[in-house]
Design a protein around this motif. Structure first.
Motif, short mmCIF file in Angstrom:
data_model
loop_
_atom_site.label_atom_id
_atom_site.label_comp_id
_atom_site.label_asym_id
_atom_site.label_seq_id
_atom_site.Cartn_x
_atom_site.Cartn_y
_atom_site.Cartn_z
N UNK A 145 6.54 15.97 -19.43
CA UNK A 145 7.80 15.23 -19.33
C UNK A 145 8.25 15.11 -17.88
N UNK A 146 8.11 16.18 -17.12
CA UNK A 146 8.54 16.11 -15.72
C UNK A 146 7.63 15.21 -14.90
N UNK A 147 6.34 15.22 -15.18
CA UNK A 147 5.43 14.36 -14.41
C UNK A 147 5.45 12.92 -14.93
N UNK B 63 6.09 7.08 -14.31
CA UNK B 63 6.73 5.84 -14.74
C UNK B 63 7.50 5.18 -13.59
N UNK B 64 8.19 5.97 -12.79
CA UNK B 64 8.91 5.42 -11.64
C UNK B 64 7.96 4.74 -10.68
N UNK C 255 4.99 3.49 -11.38
CA UNK C 255 4.40 2.32 -12.02
C UNK C 255 5.40 1.17 -12.09
N UNK C 256 6.64 1.48 -12.39
CA UNK C 256 7.67 0.45 -12.56
C UNK C 256 8.31 0.01 -11.24
N UNK C 257 7.98 0.66 -10.15
CA UNK C 257 8.60 0.33 -8.85
C UNK C 257 8.34 -1.13 -8.47
N UNK C 258 7.12 -1.61 -8.63
CA UNK C 258 6.81 -3.00 -8.27
C UNK C 258 7.54 -3.97 -9.19
N UNK C 259 7.65 -3.61 -10.48
CA UNK C 259 8.38 -4.47 -11.41
C UNK C 259 9.86 -4.54 -11.05
#
Length: 142
Positions: A37-39, A44-45, A47-51
């Motif tokens: 959960x912590x990793x 996710x952050x 991976x979603x940064x470009x989006x």
């Protein structure tokens, strides 16, 4: 259980109870879940940064387009107002031209009816006035 060795080299192999094994399994599972959960949020952050960046850029473009649309809308409104004013002015001028043309036709009919009775000087003056008027309208067009 007296047959289980508690001393020496064989003491390394101890038997565990079912409860102990389940407790250890549950503890490992909880540790694994909390580590995951912590990793996971970090992954996710990233991976979603470009989006997120693309969404921010798209939002900026939409805001820019919105301001352009508002500007064009106000231009269209002012142009429509100017066209309406021009149409009203043109309608008034057309009505005046129609009235003047009707009056001129009436005068020409009267002149045609009474051409024999009009003095030559009056006809020459009328003809000169009409020519001057026609030349006045032609001068600005050139």
């Amino acid at each position: 259980m007296s047959f289980i060795p508690t001393e020496g080299g064989a003491a390394k192999f101890n038997l565990a109870t079912v409860e102990y094994v389940q407790a250890q399994g549950n503890a490992q599972k909880e540790a694994l879940i909390s580590d995951l959960a912590s990793s996971l949020s970090t992954v996710l952050d990233s991976v979603l940064e470009s989006d997120r960046a693309a969404l921010l850029a798209m939002t900026a473009q939409i805001d820019s387009l919105n301001s352009v649309i508002l500007e064009f809308s106000s231009r269209i409104d002012s142009t429509e107002l100017n066209v309406e004013r021009s149409l009203i002015t043109m309608q008034k001028e057309l009505t005046a031209v129609k009235t003047n043309a009707s009056s001129t036709r009436m005068v020409i009919r009267r002149i045609n009816d009474d051409i024999e009775a009009l003095p030559l000087k009056a006809l020459e003056t009328f003809n000169a006035a009409i020519n001057d008027y026609l030349k006045k309208d032609e001068a600005p067009k050139e």
